[in-house]
Design an enzyme around this catalytic site. Structure first.
Site, PDB file in Angstrom:
ATOM      1  N   ASP A   1      65.294 -12.359   4.714  1.00  0.00           N
ATOM      2  CA  ASP A   1      64.253 -11.424   5.055  1.00  0.00           C
ATOM      3  C   ASP A   1      63.658 -12.151   6.424  1.00  0.00           C
ATOM      4  O   ASP A   1      64.336 -12.879   7.155  1.00  0.00           O
ATOM      5  CB  ASP A   1      63.085 -11.320   4.091  1.00  0.00           C
ATOM      6  CG  ASP A   1      62.404 -12.617   4.072  1.00  0.00           C
ATOM      7  OD1 ASP A   1      62.537 -13.784   4.519  1.00  0.00           O
ATOM      8  OD2 ASP A   1      61.319 -12.818   3.534  1.00  0.00           O
TER       9      ASP A   1
ATOM     10  N   TYR B   1      67.760  -7.413   0.292  1.00  0.00           N
ATOM     11  CA  TYR B   1      67.015  -8.610   0.390  1.00  0.00           C
ATOM     12  C   TYR B   1      66.483  -8.889  -1.194  1.00  0.00           C
ATOM     13  O   TYR B   1      66.549 -10.058  -1.714  1.00  0.00           O
ATOM     14  CB  TYR B   1      65.824  -8.616   1.192  1.00  0.00           C
ATOM     15  CG  TYR B   1      64.784  -9.879   0.813  1.00  0.00           C
ATOM     16  CD1 TYR B   1      65.074 -11.004   1.204  1.00  0.00           C
ATOM     17  CD2 TYR B   1      63.498  -9.439   0.161  1.00  0.00           C
ATOM     18  CE1 TYR B   1      64.232 -12.020   0.806  1.00  0.00           C
ATOM     19  CE2 TYR B   1      62.760 -10.597  -0.107  1.00  0.00           C
ATOM     20  CZ  TYR B   1      62.855 -11.857   0.210  1.00  0.00           C
ATOM     21  OH  TYR B   1      62.279 -12.967  -0.099  1.00  0.00           O
TER      22      TYR B   1
ATOM     23  N   GLU C   1      58.513 -10.032  -6.016  1.00  0.00           N
ATOM     24  CA  GLU C   1      59.166  -9.882  -4.885  1.00  0.00           C
ATOM     25  C   GLU C   1      58.605  -8.232  -4.476  1.00  0.00           C
ATOM     26  O   GLU C   1      58.571  -8.287  -3.243  1.00  0.00           O
ATOM     27  CB  GLU C   1      60.738  -9.870  -5.086  1.00  0.00           C
ATOM     28  CG  GLU C   1      61.105 -11.248  -5.276  1.00  0.00           C
ATOM     29  CD  GLU C   1      60.792 -11.940  -3.770  1.00  0.00           C
ATOM     30  OE1 GLU C   1      60.743 -11.364  -2.529  1.00  0.00           O
ATOM     31  OE2 GLU C   1      60.596 -13.224  -4.034  1.00  0.00           O
TER      32      GLU C   1
END
Ligand code: SF4
Length: 351
Positions: free
Chosen positions: A138, A120, A37
């Site tokens: 997002d 997020y 991520e």
């Protein structure tokens, strides 16, 4: 505005049939989800794939990352830009080792308190790796859902983001989902946004599981939604870069310990433009006798908050000397130093 069971089930079915085979999807461990991520925040999937595998091979656990030497970490991150992400990864790993026995927490509120983890990413780690009912909203999710609901809200505004977090959280509250469903659903939004409901250019609606219900598609509003009223304006820094070398060696300086690209190595550079006819004199003041000066192509690098517009010169000097500010390394050693991708246009000429 609400999501329906049919809509979610169609999206889950689509994802399970169409998801790409990506290295971080093999196990979905908290560590791998977190690293992927962070890498994916500002770097394309194709560029991340190879880097992710190498990173995991070199640093397979949170403990390994927390003990990694800074120079080695920068080298592992090289080419992906936004190096503060790598520095925060290490800081975060150290906190996770100190306070959570080396295991990332599953609660998004605790994750958000760790360095480099925003709302997020906290939602994504807890939902994907642990199946926690947490929204991860997002740009992908905002693009898909504002199109689906034909919503002209400005997606650069926090209020819009919060509104869609609430839409997803309400769905979680009112419906029973397995941990696997939550994990897959979070990834399904990312995947739909990456390969079907595209950010640039026409979305590929024929391949979308929501094509019959999508309101912006029905109303012909796809070129107007998502709506981004707030434009980001970046200041421009004019730089002049000097690749200074002698027969065997090249000169690098280390950037300051704090701020943009902290602690990274770079070519000698000044933050202003230098006229061609002044280059030789300027270089002789710093490095002594100059044998030749060659103009290199100009280049540009765009950071999230500013742009570098660079002119560049290759400067060959009689003999490189230590100026007290930088290091003199053999040309073949250049590949071992973490130099930011902002200098890619010049690095590729010498590596
Ligand atoms: S139908 Fe088209 S615009 Fe609507 S969500 Fe699907 S891909 Fe996006």
């Amino acid at each position: 505005m609400e999501l329906t069971k049919e809509q979610i089930s169609a999206l889950l079915g689509w994802y399970r049939e169409n998801k790409r085979d990506l290295p971080w999807r093999k196990n979905n461990t908290p560590y791998e989800t977190w690293i992927s991520e962070i890498m994916l925040q500002q770097t394309r999937v194709e560029a991340v794939k190879e880097r992710f595998v190498l990173f995991l091979k070199e640093l397979p656990t949170v403990q390994d990352l927390s003990n990694c030497e800074d120079d080695r970490l920068m080298k592992l991150w090289e080419g992906m830009g936004y190096y503060s992400r790598a520095r925060n990864l290490k800081k975060c790993a150290q906190e996770v080792v100190a306070n959570y026995e080396g295991k990332l927490p599953d609660d998004p509120a605790l994750l958000r308190k760790l360095p480099g983890i925003g709302p997020y990413t906290a939602g994504a780690i807890s939902a994907i790796a642990y199946g926690t009912k947490a929204a991860a909203v997002d740009g992908n999710v905002l693009r898909i859902l504002t199109r689906y609901f034909d919503d002209y809200s400005d997606i650069n505004k926090d209020a819009t983001k919060r509104q869609y977090e609430a839409v997803i959280e309400t769905y979680y509250k009112e419906n029973t989902l397995s941990k696997e469903d939550i994990s897959d659903l979070t990834q399904a939004f990312m995947e739909l946004g990456a390969i079907v409901c595209l950010p640039n250019g026409e979305p590929l609606c024929d391949r979308c599981p929501w094509k019959d219900q999508c309101k912006a598609k029905r109303e012909g509003h796809l070129s107007e939604i998502p709506n981004k009223k707030t434009k980001i304006e970046r200041p421009v820094v004019l730089k002049t870069v000097f690749v200074v070398m002698d027969e065997t060696s090249v000169y690098l300086t280390k950037r300051p310990h704090k701020g943009l690209l902290a602690d990274m190595y770079e070519f000698y550079a000044v933050d202003h433009s230098v006229p061609d006819e002044e280059v030789k004199g300027l270089m002789e003041e710093v490095f002594g006798t100059v044998r030749s000066v060659r103009k290199l192509p100009s280049s540009k690098h765009i950071f999230s908050h500013l742009e570098w517009h660079m002119d560049a010169y290759e400067v060959t000097v009689e003999s490189l000397r230590d100026t007290g500010e930088g290091i003199v390394i053999l040309k073949e050693e250049l590949k071992d130093y973490a130099v930011p991708s902002a200098y890619q246009a010049y690095l590729k000429l010498y590596r």
